[in-house]
Design a protein around this motif. Structure first.
Motif, mmCIF file in Angstrom:
data_model
loop_
_atom_site.group_PDB
_atom_site.id
_atom_site.type_symbol
_atom_site.label_atom_id
_atom_site.label_comp_id
_atom_site.label_asym_id
_atom_site.label_seq_id
_atom_site.Cartn_x
_atom_site.Cartn_y
_atom_site.Cartn_z
ATOM 1 N N ASP A 186 22.625 34.499 21.789
ATOM 2 C CA ASP A 186 23.214 33.164 21.724
ATOM 3 C C ASP A 186 23.889 33.042 20.367
ATOM 4 O OD1 ASP A 186 23.811 30.476 21.526
ATOM 5 O OD2 ASP A 186 21.776 29.775 21.933
ATOM 6 N N THR A 187 25.214 32.902 20.340
ATOM 7 C CA THR A 187 25.912 32.872 19.056
ATOM 8 C C THR A 187 25.590 31.615 18.254
ATOM 9 O OG1 THR A 187 27.889 31.941 20.121
ATOM 10 C CG2 THR A 187 27.821 34.337 19.789
ATOM 11 N N ALA A 228 24.619 41.181 25.634
ATOM 12 C CA ALA A 228 25.477 40.227 26.337
ATOM 13 C C ALA A 228 25.379 38.872 25.662
ATOM 14 C CB ALA A 228 25.059 40.118 27.802
ATOM 15 N N LEU A 229 26.519 38.316 25.275
ATOM 16 C CA LEU A 229 26.542 36.975 24.712
ATOM 17 C C LEU A 229 26.475 35.982 25.863
ATOM 18 C CD1 LEU A 229 29.361 37.295 22.030
ATOM 19 C CD2 LEU A 229 26.915 37.742 21.806
ATOM 20 N N ASN A 230 25.418 35.178 25.883
ATOM 21 C CA ASN A 230 25.251 34.180 26.929
ATOM 22 C C ASN A 230 26.186 33.009 26.640
ATOM 23 O OD1 ASN A 230 24.364 32.640 29.045
ATOM 24 N ND2 ASN A 230 22.262 32.460 28.351
ATOM 25 N N LEU A 231 27.077 32.740 27.557
ATOM 26 C CA LEU A 231 28.074 31.683 27.378
ATOM 27 C C LEU A 231 27.497 30.346 27.824
ATOM 28 C CD1 LEU A 231 31.236 33.579 28.680
ATOM 29 C CD2 LEU A 231 30.389 33.389 26.335
ATOM 30 N N THR A 252 30.186 39.690 27.509
ATOM 31 C CA THR A 252 29.807 38.289 27.697
ATOM 32 C C THR A 252 29.158 38.131 29.062
ATOM 33 O OG1 THR A 252 31.956 37.694 28.631
ATOM 34 C CG2 THR A 252 31.677 37.435 26.232
ATOM 35 N N CYS A 253 28.364 37.078 29.202
ATOM 36 C CA CYS A 253 27.656 36.825 30.450
ATOM 37 C C CYS A 253 27.269 35.348 30.493
ATOM 38 C CB CYS A 253 26.401 37.695 30.512
ATOM 39 S SG CYS A 253 25.341 37.410 31.935
ATOM 40 N N ASP A 254 27.359 34.746 31.658
ATOM 41 C CA ASP A 254 26.830 33.398 31.864
ATOM 42 C C ASP A 254 25.555 33.555 32.688
ATOM 43 O OD1 ASP A 254 26.173 30.813 32.689
ATOM 44 O OD2 ASP A 254 28.269 30.202 32.880
ATOM 45 N N ALA A 255 24.407 33.344 32.059
ATOM 46 C CA ALA A 255 23.114 33.582 32.724
ATOM 47 C C ALA A 255 22.907 32.689 33.938
ATOM 48 C CB ALA A 255 21.972 33.388 31.730
#
Length: 196
Positions: free
Chosen positions: A102-103, A127-130, A156-159
């Motif tokens: 999480d950025t 993977a950066l969760n968007l 990137t990834c949206d969980a």
């Protein structure tokens, strides 16, 4: 021939691991969630603005069948430092790992990245969760902030989105297979895509 693979989903506290497993699992996911209470505040400190009422105290588990020949078993790790000793057991027999980051709270990812870079031989993908559906930092800036090796994929990834999670998991499988094919020892990492 059916092949099965165990993939670990790791990351810091509140990064979206339980959501990730739940969004993609074809079976009702098994969660070991416990309510967070005032008694846990000294050890499970929440940053202001995080709306979190439960936390994983052991693991999350889900399953995903890909085509007719590959089944992924997903094991989500607990994110709190007091449960990190469980990671060795959860990683045993895994072929690879997906580390969610999480950025907004990148420092919470350092422990997971360090674990897979230094204490584990598992191939892993970050993977950066968007969370807001927006990439707020350039991937190369994040790679530098995490001090990621160039051979570790950063995506990137949206969980919350099953198709996004599926792409991330396939990146882990592909990275694992490439690493196994390029191994100079002639053997595969433990548990790599074992036929059943």
């Amino acid at each position: 021939m059916l092949t099965s693979a165990k993939i670990v989903i790791a990351g810091g506290f509140g990064v979206g691991k339980t959501t990730c497993v739940g969004s993609i699992s074809e079976i009702a996911p098994i969660n070991t969630e416990a309510w967070m209470t005032a008694a846990s505040e000294p050890v499970d400190r929440l940053d202001p603005g995080i709306d979190k009422t439960t936390t994983t105290v052991a693991m999350d588990f889900g399953r995903l069948t890909i085509g007719s020949d590959l089944v992924l078993y997903l094991f989500g790790t607990p994110g709190q430092a007091r449960f990190w000793q469980m990671w060795d057991d959860l990683c045993r027999g895994a072929v690879g790992a997906l580390v969610l980051a999480d950025t907004r709270h990148l420092e919470s990812s350092f422990a997971a990245v360090n674990y897979f870079e230094q204490d584990s031989d598992l191939p892993f993908v970050v993977a950066l969760n968007l969370f807001d559906g927006v990439l707020t930092h350039d991937l190369e800036e994040v790679r530098e902030a995490l001090a990621l090796s160039p051979n570790v994929p950063l995506i990137t990834c949206d969980a919350r989105d099953s198709s996004s999670v599926a792409r991330a998991l396939m990146t882990v499988v592909e990275h694992t297979m490439k690493r196994a094919a390029g191994s100079t020892t002639g053997g595969s990492p433990p548990g790599v895509l074992t036929a059943r």
